[in-house]
Motif scaffolding. Structure first.
Motif, PDB file in Angstrom:
ATOM      1  N   LYS A 279     -11.029 -29.764 -26.653  1.00  0.00           N
ATOM      2  CA  LYS A 279     -11.953 -29.600 -25.537  1.00  0.00           C
ATOM      3  C   LYS A 279     -11.703 -28.299 -24.769  1.00  0.00           C
ATOM      4  O   LYS A 279     -12.475 -27.953 -23.894  1.00  0.00           O
ATOM      5  N   CYS A 280     -10.667 -27.569 -25.110  1.00  0.00           N
ATOM      6  CA  CYS A 280     -10.334 -26.302 -24.460  1.00  0.00           C
ATOM      7  C   CYS A 280     -10.892 -25.100 -25.212  1.00  0.00           C
ATOM      8  O   CYS A 280     -11.159 -24.058 -24.616  1.00  0.00           O
ATOM      9  N   LEU A 281     -11.044 -25.240 -26.517  1.00  0.00           N
ATOM     10  CA  LEU A 281     -11.321 -24.058 -27.333  1.00  0.00           C
ATOM     11  C   LEU A 281     -12.673 -23.420 -27.094  1.00  0.00           C
ATOM     12  O   LEU A 281     -12.822 -22.220 -27.297  1.00  0.00           O
ATOM     13  N   SER A 282     -13.661 -24.146 -26.604  1.00  0.00           N
ATOM     14  CA  SER A 282     -14.954 -23.503 -26.363  1.00  0.00           C
ATOM     15  C   SER A 282     -14.863 -22.457 -25.256  1.00  0.00           C
ATOM     16  O   SER A 282     -15.575 -21.456 -25.292  1.00  0.00           O
ATOM     17  N   CYS A 283     -13.987 -22.660 -24.289  1.00  0.00           N
ATOM     18  CA  CYS A 283     -13.812 -21.671 -23.216  1.00  0.00           C
ATOM     19  C   CYS A 283     -12.654 -20.710 -23.495  1.00  0.00           C
ATOM     20  O   CYS A 283     -12.761 -19.513 -23.238  1.00  0.00           O
TER      21      CYS A 283
ATOM     22  N   PRO B  69     -10.864 -19.592  -9.309  1.00  0.00           N
ATOM     23  CA  PRO B  69     -12.277 -19.942  -9.420  1.00  0.00           C
ATOM     24  C   PRO B  69     -12.563 -21.110 -10.373  1.00  0.00           C
ATOM     25  O   PRO B  69     -13.594 -21.753 -10.257  1.00  0.00           O
ATOM     26  N   MET B  70     -11.664 -21.383 -11.288  1.00  0.00           N
ATOM     27  CA  MET B  70     -11.886 -22.449 -12.277  1.00  0.00           C
ATOM     28  C   MET B  70     -11.186 -23.754 -11.895  1.00  0.00           C
ATOM     29  O   MET B  70     -11.148 -24.695 -12.680  1.00  0.00           O
ATOM     30  N   LYS B  71     -10.649 -23.818 -10.701  1.00  0.00           N
ATOM     31  CA  LYS B  71      -9.847 -24.960 -10.268  1.00  0.00           C
ATOM     32  C   LYS B  71     -10.569 -26.297 -10.436  1.00  0.00           C
ATOM     33  O   LYS B  71     -10.029 -27.232 -11.020  1.00  0.00           O
ATOM     34  N   ALA B  72     -11.787 -26.407  -9.937  1.00  0.00           N
ATOM     35  CA  ALA B  72     -12.508 -27.684 -10.001  1.00  0.00           C
ATOM     36  C   ALA B  72     -12.832 -28.066 -11.441  1.00  0.00           C
ATOM     37  O   ALA B  72     -12.688 -29.229 -11.822  1.00  0.00           O
ATOM     38  N   LEU B  73     -13.240 -27.093 -12.251  1.00  0.00           N
ATOM     39  CA  LEU B  73     -13.549 -27.366 -13.648  1.00  0.00           C
ATOM     40  C   LEU B  73     -12.307 -27.838 -14.400  1.00  0.00           C
ATOM     41  O   LEU B  73     -12.342 -28.840 -15.112  1.00  0.00           O
ATOM     42  N   MET B  74     -11.217 -27.132 -14.206  1.00  0.00           N
ATOM     43  CA  MET B  74      -9.984 -27.486 -14.909  1.00  0.00           C
ATOM     44  C   MET B  74      -9.419 -28.818 -14.436  1.00  0.00           C
ATOM     45  O   MET B  74      -8.858 -29.575 -15.232  1.00  0.00           O
ATOM     46  N   LYS B  75      -9.543 -29.124 -13.175  1.00  0.00           N
ATOM     47  CA  LYS B  75      -9.065 -30.418 -12.675  1.00  0.00           C
ATOM     48  C   LYS B  75      -9.744 -31.544 -13.448  1.00  0.00           C
ATOM     49  O   LYS B  75      -9.100 -32.500 -13.871  1.00  0.00           O
ATOM     50  N   GLY B  76     -11.038 -31.407 -13.661  1.00  0.00           N
ATOM     51  CA  GLY B  76     -11.766 -32.411 -14.435  1.00  0.00           C
ATOM     52  C   GLY B  76     -11.326 -32.477 -15.885  1.00  0.00           C
ATOM     53  O   GLY B  76     -11.295 -33.553 -16.481  1.00  0.00           O
ATOM     54  N   GLN B  77     -10.965 -31.339 -16.444  1.00  0.00           N
ATOM     55  CA  GLN B  77     -10.545 -31.299 -17.845  1.00  0.00           C
ATOM     56  C   GLN B  77      -9.215 -32.005 -18.078  1.00  0.00           C
ATOM     57  O   GLN B  77      -9.000 -32.601 -19.126  1.00  0.00           O
ATOM     58  N   VAL B  78      -8.299 -31.914 -17.119  1.00  0.00           N
ATOM     59  CA  VAL B  78      -6.950 -32.472 -17.322  1.00  0.00           C
ATOM     60  C   VAL B  78      -6.686 -33.733 -16.505  1.00  0.00           C
ATOM     61  O   VAL B  78      -5.583 -34.275 -16.560  1.00  0.00           O
ATOM     62  N   ALA B  79      -7.669 -34.211 -15.786  1.00  0.00           N
ATOM     63  CA  ALA B  79      -7.477 -35.362 -14.894  1.00  0.00           C
ATOM     64  C   ALA B  79      -6.890 -36.582 -15.600  1.00  0.00           C
ATOM     65  O   ALA B  79      -6.065 -37.297 -15.025  1.00  0.00           O
ATOM     66  N   ASN B  80      -7.274 -36.801 -16.833  1.00  0.00           N
ATOM     67  CA  ASN B  80      -6.811 -37.985 -17.559  1.00  0.00           C
ATOM     68  C   ASN B  80      -5.624 -37.720 -18.480  1.00  0.00           C
ATOM     69  O   ASN B  80      -5.190 -38.612 -19.191  1.00  0.00           O
TER      70      ASN B  80
ATOM     71  N   ALA C 201      -6.641 -19.404 -28.081  1.00  0.00           N
ATOM     72  CA  ALA C 201      -6.363 -19.230 -26.643  1.00  0.00           C
ATOM     73  C   ALA C 201      -6.413 -17.764 -26.231  1.00  0.00           C
ATOM     74  O   ALA C 201      -5.754 -17.352 -25.287  1.00  0.00           O
ATOM     75  N   GLU C 202      -7.254 -17.001 -26.935  1.00  0.00           N
ATOM     76  CA  GLU C 202      -7.301 -15.553 -26.753  1.00  0.00           C
ATOM     77  C   GLU C 202      -8.359 -15.084 -25.753  1.00  0.00           C
ATOM     78  O   GLU C 202      -8.447 -13.901 -25.454  1.00  0.00           O
ATOM     79  N   LYS C 203      -9.163 -16.000 -25.231  1.00  0.00           N
ATOM     80  CA  LYS C 203     -10.267 -15.610 -24.346  1.00  0.00           C
ATOM     81  C   LYS C 203      -9.960 -15.900 -22.880  1.00  0.00           C
ATOM     82  O   LYS C 203      -9.240 -16.844 -22.558  1.00  0.00           O
ATOM     83  N   LYS C 204     -10.583 -15.117 -22.007  1.00  0.00           N
ATOM     84  CA  LYS C 204     -10.614 -15.446 -20.592  1.00  0.00           C
ATOM     85  C   LYS C 204     -11.707 -16.499 -20.449  1.00  0.00           C
ATOM     86  O   LYS C 204     -12.871 -16.215 -20.733  1.00  0.00           O
ATOM     87  N   ALA C 205     -11.354 -17.689 -20.043  1.00  0.00           N
ATOM     88  CA  ALA C 205     -12.329 -18.774 -19.959  1.00  0.00           C
ATOM     89  C   ALA C 205     -13.454 -18.397 -19.007  1.00  0.00           C
ATOM     90  O   ALA C 205     -13.224 -18.084 -17.840  1.00  0.00           O
ATOM     91  N   LEU C 206     -14.667 -18.387 -19.552  1.00  0.00           N
ATOM     92  CA  LEU C 206     -15.871 -18.020 -18.810  1.00  0.00           C
ATOM     93  C   LEU C 206     -15.722 -16.677 -18.103  1.00  0.00           C
ATOM     94  O   LEU C 206     -16.339 -16.421 -17.076  1.00  0.00           O
ATOM     95  N   GLY C 207     -14.851 -15.823 -18.650  1.00  0.00           N
ATOM     96  CA  GLY C 207     -14.619 -14.501 -18.091  1.00  0.00           C
ATOM     97  C   GLY C 207     -13.871 -14.493 -16.768  1.00  0.00           C
ATOM     98  O   GLY C 207     -13.784 -13.473 -16.111  1.00  0.00           O
ATOM     99  N   LYS C 208     -13.301 -15.629 -16.375  1.00  0.00           N
ATOM    100  CA  LYS C 208     -12.680 -15.737 -15.051  1.00  0.00           C
ATOM    101  C   LYS C 208     -11.188 -16.046 -15.061  1.00  0.00           C
ATOM    102  O   LYS C 208     -10.509 -15.823 -14.083  1.00  0.00           O
ATOM    103  N   SER C 209     -10.689 -16.592 -16.135  1.00  0.00           N
ATOM    104  CA  SER C 209      -9.272 -16.993 -16.148  1.00  0.00           C
ATOM    105  C   SER C 209      -8.411 -15.939 -16.823  1.00  0.00           C
ATOM    106  O   SER C 209      -8.918 -14.976 -17.398  1.00  0.00           O
ATOM    107  N   GLU C 210      -7.124 -16.156 -16.777  1.00  0.00           N
ATOM    108  CA  GLU C 210      -6.203 -15.336 -17.568  1.00  0.00           C
ATOM    109  C   GLU C 210      -6.269 -15.797 -19.017  1.00  0.00           C
ATOM    110  O   GLU C 210      -6.625 -16.940 -19.297  1.00  0.00           O
ATOM    111  N   VAL C 211      -5.922 -14.919 -19.925  1.00  0.00           N
ATOM    112  CA  VAL C 211      -5.737 -15.316 -21.318  1.00  0.00           C
ATOM    113  C   VAL C 211      -4.431 -16.110 -21.357  1.00  0.00           C
ATOM    114  O   VAL C 211      -3.402 -15.650 -20.860  1.00  0.00           O
ATOM    115  N   ILE C 212      -4.473 -17.294 -21.933  1.00  0.00           N
ATOM    116  CA  ILE C 212      -3.298 -18.183 -21.916  1.00  0.00           C
ATOM    117  C   ILE C 212      -2.489 -18.141 -23.202  1.00  0.00           C
ATOM    118  O   ILE C 212      -1.471 -18.824 -23.321  1.00  0.00           O
ATOM    119  N   ALA C 213      -2.915 -17.320 -24.140  1.00  0.00           N
ATOM    120  CA  ALA C 213      -2.296 -17.301 -25.466  1.00  0.00           C
ATOM    121  C   ALA C 213      -0.802 -17.026 -25.450  1.00  0.00           C
ATOM    122  O   ALA C 213      -0.065 -17.594 -26.244  1.00  0.00           O
TER     123      ALA C 213
END
Length: 99
Positions: free
Chosen positions: A27-31, A70-81, A36-48
């Protein structure tokens, strides 16, 4: 003998329940990209090239709301569970990706 069989059963159950970092990363790879080579939606750091510890800290921070920009709310939803074990597994997976 009975104790040995019970121990073997517990070990088998634990390995079946072990978190699969590759599956969790799906569920992470699309962003973040396949490696892990991309800046997610052009806003995050590259995490690779992040360490396991940095990934764990970031994901736990997103989960509890203490980390992120800027991605805090989106990421919170991604890892909440995600459990701590799942956060560890996906962090190890990300760190092991080859760029």
């Amino acid at each position: 003998m009975k104790r040995w069989i019970m121990t073997l059963g517990l070990l088998a159950s634990a390995s079946l329940m072990a978190a699969d970092g590759a599956a969790l990363y799906q569920k992470c790879l699309s962003c973040h990209g396949a490696n892990a080579e991309k800046k997610a939606l052009g806003k995050s750091e590259v995490i690779a090239n992040w360490s396991v510890e940095k990934n764990v800290a970031a994901l736990k921070g997103y989960k509890d709301g203490t980390y992120g920009g800027p991605m805090k709310a989106l990421m919170k939803g991604q890892v909440a569970n995600y459990s701590d074990q799942e956060i560890q597994a996906v962090s190890e997976y990300i760190t092991g990706l080859k760029n």
